[in-house]
Design a protein around this motif. Structure first.
Motif, mmCIF file in Angstrom:
data_model
loop_
_atom_site.group_PDB
_atom_site.id
_atom_site.type_symbol
_atom_site.label_atom_id
_atom_site.label_comp_id
_atom_site.label_asym_id
_atom_site.label_seq_id
_atom_site.Cartn_x
_atom_site.Cartn_y
_atom_site.Cartn_z
ATOM 1 N N VAL A 232 0.849 -1.185 0.000
ATOM 2 C CA VAL A 232 0.000 0.000 0.000
ATOM 3 C C VAL A 232 0.885 1.236 0.000
ATOM 4 C CG1 VAL A 232 -1.762 1.275 1.274
ATOM 5 C CG2 VAL A 232 -1.839 -1.219 1.247
ATOM 6 N N GLU A 233 0.498 2.221 -0.798
ATOM 7 C CA GLU A 233 1.255 3.472 -0.883
ATOM 8 C C GLU A 233 0.485 4.592 -0.185
ATOM 9 O OE1 GLU A 233 2.723 6.691 -4.239
ATOM 10 O OE2 GLU A 233 1.899 4.779 -4.899
ATOM 11 N N PRO A 234 1.050 5.119 0.902
ATOM 12 C CA PRO A 234 0.403 6.264 1.555
ATOM 13 C C PRO A 234 0.771 7.561 0.835
ATOM 14 C CG PRO A 234 2.320 5.597 2.804
ATOM 15 C CD PRO A 234 2.201 4.639 1.643
ATOM 16 N N LEU A 235 -0.197 8.418 0.660
ATOM 17 C CA LEU A 235 0.025 9.687 -0.026
ATOM 18 C C LEU A 235 -0.543 10.806 0.841
ATOM 19 C CD1 LEU A 235 0.838 11.282 -2.582
ATOM 20 C CD2 LEU A 235 -1.442 10.812 -3.462
ATOM 21 N N ILE A 236 0.322 11.712 1.280
ATOM 22 C CA ILE A 236 -0.106 12.846 2.097
ATOM 23 C C ILE A 236 -0.336 14.052 1.199
ATOM 24 C CG2 ILE A 236 0.525 14.455 3.930
ATOM 25 C CD1 ILE A 236 2.324 12.262 5.098
#
Length: 125
Positions: free
Chosen positions: A38-42
């Protein structure tokens, strides 16, 4: 074998006060360490929604906090209950509802997390 695109978690935050950003970064670190697929994107929601007003509002926010924190405290307390001031402020921030839909369509996250109350309010709309 083709690489599978990673699912994304969209983390909405703001740099108005360090706490929102710190929590967003902690969430990103946790996702990176626990969910490798999973790629977290802020996204700094205030910068995204109001790119031209953001630098000015961020500057005045920081000056207000440093020079007259009691004024900020008063205004913050005024937003805790429904009144004319909180309604006007809410209207200002919910103007970004359609932009929020653009962000979601572009990122296509599996979940959206907010560390900033106004972003959560926009999401609820």
């Amino acid at each position: 074998m083709k690489d599978k695109k990673k699912d994304k978690i969209l983390i909405l935050s703001a740099s108005f006060g360090a706490g929102h950003k710190q929590v967003a970064n902690a969430l990103k670190e946790a996702v990176n360490s626990k969910l490798p697929n999973v790629e977290p994107l802020i996204i700094d929601i205030m910068e995204w929604l109001h790119p031209y007003v953001y630098p000015i509002s961020h500057y005045f926010y920081n000056r207000l906090i440093k020079m007259v924190p009691q004024v900020y405290s008063y205004l913050y307390k005024r937003t805790r209950e429904r009144n004319v001031f909180s309604e006007k402020l809410n209207t200002l921030f919910t103007m970004g509802t359609y932009s929020m839909l653009d962000i979601i369509e572009k990122v296509q996250p599996i979940v959206v997390v907010s560390t900033y109350p106004f972003a959560a309010g926009i999401m609820s709309n």
